[in-house]
Scaffold this motif. Structure first.
Motif, PDB file in Angstrom:
ATOM      1  N   GLY A 225       1.623  -3.471 -12.284  1.00  0.00           N
ATOM      2  CA  GLY A 225       0.182  -3.279 -12.170  1.00  0.00           C
ATOM      3  C   GLY A 225      -0.545  -4.609 -12.158  1.00  0.00           C
ATOM      4  N   VAL A 226      -1.853  -4.531 -11.994  1.00  0.00           N
ATOM      5  CA  VAL A 226      -2.692  -5.724 -11.832  1.00  0.00           C
ATOM      6  C   VAL A 226      -3.829  -5.693 -12.844  1.00  0.00           C
ATOM      7  CG1 VAL A 226      -4.105  -7.070 -10.228  1.00  0.00           C
ATOM      8  CG2 VAL A 226      -2.202  -5.687  -9.355  1.00  0.00           C
ATOM      9  N   ASN A 240      -4.006  -3.440  -2.701  1.00  0.00           N
ATOM     10  CA  ASN A 240      -4.150  -2.057  -2.252  1.00  0.00           C
ATOM     11  C   ASN A 240      -2.943  -1.210  -2.683  1.00  0.00           C
ATOM     12  OD1 ASN A 240      -5.487   0.039  -0.815  1.00  0.00           O
ATOM     13  ND2 ASN A 240      -4.049  -0.221   0.871  1.00  0.00           N
ATOM     14  N   GLY A 241      -3.223  -0.087  -3.361  1.00  0.00           N
ATOM     15  CA  GLY A 241      -2.180   0.838  -3.781  1.00  0.00           C
ATOM     16  C   GLY A 241      -1.563   0.529  -5.132  1.00  0.00           C
ATOM     17  N   LYS A 242      -1.889  -0.625  -5.739  1.00  0.00           N
ATOM     18  CA  LYS A 242      -1.315  -0.996  -7.032  1.00  0.00           C
ATOM     19  C   LYS A 242      -2.186  -0.465  -8.174  1.00  0.00           C
ATOM     20  CE  LYS A 242       1.770  -3.288  -7.446  1.00  0.00           C
ATOM     21  NZ  LYS A 242       3.232  -3.047  -7.414  1.00  0.00           N
ATOM     22  N   THR A 272      -7.723   1.293  -4.226  1.00  0.00           N
ATOM     23  CA  THR A 272      -7.776   1.546  -2.782  1.00  0.00           C
ATOM     24  C   THR A 272      -8.750   0.550  -2.161  1.00  0.00           C
ATOM     25  OG1 THR A 272      -7.362   3.900  -3.120  1.00  0.00           O
ATOM     26  CG2 THR A 272      -8.257   3.231  -0.986  1.00  0.00           C
ATOM     27  N   ALA A 273      -8.242  -0.322  -1.325  1.00  0.00           N
ATOM     28  CA  ALA A 273      -9.077  -1.361  -0.715  1.00  0.00           C
ATOM     29  C   ALA A 273      -9.868  -0.792   0.444  1.00  0.00           C
ATOM     30  CB  ALA A 273      -8.222  -2.524  -0.243  1.00  0.00           C
ATOM     31  N   SER A 274     -11.167  -1.060   0.453  1.00  0.00           N
ATOM     32  CA  SER A 274     -11.971  -0.752   1.634  1.00  0.00           C
ATOM     33  C   SER A 274     -11.536  -1.686   2.741  1.00  0.00           C
ATOM     34  CB  SER A 274     -13.458  -0.973   1.349  1.00  0.00           C
ATOM     35  OG  SER A 274     -13.866  -0.220   0.237  1.00  0.00           O
TER      36      SER A 274
END
Length: 489
Positions: A225-226, A240-242, A272-274
């Protein structure tokens, strides 16, 4: 350059007399002014208090690091002060503060100075380091404590870049608005806590001297994770997705265990990245004032190098003409009379030309991520040009309209334009979020730049009318003050 190079012995205060927060600040600044490291008490104090208004620099555990970077600082300096009684400094933990490090950085301080200042933040998070400072009785002993810690670092320093064995692996990013202290204190706190918990971690720092220990695609792929501990924009699409948890930088310093556990226990939501996203908002909502300050500083920090570089070059243009001489009847051309002076003037003017677009562009970037950047730059350029309804030349209007020229709305117009552009793009993003999946890819590369720039541009034609009038009024008022003292006896 080491921290010892800017930790000046002649300004240290080993028996601080002040008993209140403001008095502590005053006593330390007075020492800096008396020794010639700071030239203007009030200007530097304003910078310190502005930083305190954003978030207290009383970090807890008896440590405070008030800091400012402005034109009043002559030489990069760290002042160490020790109070034998402790002072109520409104610290994060509510406890008295007895160790103070006041960081005074010149405007445009180079990367070497900033790297040295960052080391201070790391030292203060090391176990037992603060207690050693509490026992010192001379400036030489203070330096010796840092020398000892530096020697230990050369043996123990390690950067985790990949998971080892069965230990969990996490990546993190830290960033504060000034990029001097909190960025690196959060890094050290997260690394220290991770080591205690048996977790491998790699921390990327987004400081004033740039990105340090940058995360690679492999790091992110391997991470469980971040953690984002940041008060300003950081690069986000790569996550994105992490699973990701976002908090202000202060949480990275004071709550590292909580942040790490959110990842380990699977409580962090997947990010979720725009399309085209470049920033993320902290999950702790900022007050209106703090949000305004954050977005404003995002623009100002990007603009300042252009102002400083361009300003110095323009000053050199005037210096060259003064040295070479300018006839009395050509004084209106001072700064561009001689060829060399004119060269400096043109280069400096070119740098200045980017000032307002950069300010507006990065304010918009902070508000609405990368899609807001183009609309913000355009808003700043329109503010600079003064284009407004009724002041736009067009060929069909004949000679009369071709001679029209708007009045620049200057810094104020760019400031308003940046927030306007960011807001417009946010509204558009929400309006377009339900587009069919087949059209989502057009959002970042076509729809948001096109609609955002167009709408912002037309709105700026209205804004410039008012802002130019305000700008002109202020200039006229200041011009009217010239020579006003002539009526005084």
């Amino acid at each position: 350059m080491k921290i010892q190079d800017v930790l000046r012995k002649d300004v240290m205060l080993l028996d601080l007399q002040a008993t209140s927060k403001e008095a502590v600040i005053d006593e330390m600044i007075t020492s800096l002014v008396d020794k010639g490291y700071v030239t203007d008490f009030e200007v530097f104090k304003t910078g310190i208090l502005n930083r305190e208004a954003q978030t207290t620099t009383g970090l807890g555990d008896g440590i405070a690091m008030p800091h400012a970077k402005n034109a009043a600082v002559k030489v990069a300096t760290v002042l160490f002060a020790k109070s034998n009684k402790g002072v109520d400094y409104a610290s994060l933990d509510g406890q008295p503060t007895d160790l103070f490090f006041m960081i005074a950085a010149p405007e445009g301080a180079n990367d070497t100075h900033l790297a040295a200042l960052a080391e201070l933040s790391k030292y203060l998070m090391k176990p037992g380091f603060a207690d050693k400072l509490r026992s010192v009785s001379s400036p030489e002993e203070v330096i010796a404590v840092f020398d000892e810690a530096e020697a230990a670092d050369k043996v123990a320093e390690e950067v985790v870049a990949a998971p080892s064995g069965d230990r969990p692996f996490i990546v993190a990013v830290t960033a504060c608005t000034t990029g001097i202290a909190h960025t690196y204190m959060a890094e050290e706190a997260l690394k220290k806590q991770a080591a205690e918990m048996g977790v491998d971690i790699k921390v990327e720092t987004n400081g004033a001297s740039g990105v340090g220990n940058k995360l690679t695609a492999e790091d992110i792929k391997n991470a469980a994770g971040v953690i984002i501990a940041a008060d300003k924009a950081v690069d986000m699409p790569r996550f994105n997705g992490k699973p990701l948890v976002s908090r202000p930088v202060a949480a990275g310093i004071k709550q590292p265990e909580e942040l790490i556990n959110l990842i380990l226990e699977g409580k962090a939501s997947a990010y979720t990245a725009s399309e085209g996203a470049a920033t993320v908002q902290s999950s702790e909502k900022l007050s209106l004032g703090k949000a305004f300050y954050k977005h404003l500083m995002s623009g100002v920090s990007q603009m300042l190098p252009f102002v400083i570089g361009g300003g110095i070059l323009i000053a050199l243009a005037f210096l060259v003409d003064n040295l070479r001489g300018v006839p009395n009847d050509s004084l209106s051309s001072l700064g561009s009379y001689n060829e060399l002076a004119s060269m400096f003037m043109k280069i400096g003017g070119a740098a200045f030309g980017f000032m307002l677009p950069l300010l507006a562009g990065y304010i918009a970037y902070s508000i609405s991520e990368k899609p807001g950047l183009v609309a913000g730059f355009v808003a700043g350029a329109i503010a600079n040009s003064g284009l407004a309804f009724g002041k736009i030349p067009y060929a069909a209007g004949g000679e009369e309209t071709l001679a029209l020229a708007g009045v620049s709305s200057g810094f104020l117009g760019a400031l308003v334009g940046g927030f306007l552009a960011g807001g417009v793009v946010l509204v558009l993003r929400n309006a377009l979020r339900n587009l069919p999946k087949s059209l989502q890819g057009l959002n970042a590369i076509l729809l948001l730049p096109l609609l955002g720039t167009g709408l912002t541009g037309f709105l700026m034609f209205f804004v410039n009318i008012r802002m130019a009038a305000i700008n002109t009024g202020m200039n006229n008022f200041l011009s009217g003050l010239e020579g006003s003292s002539a009526i005084l006896p």
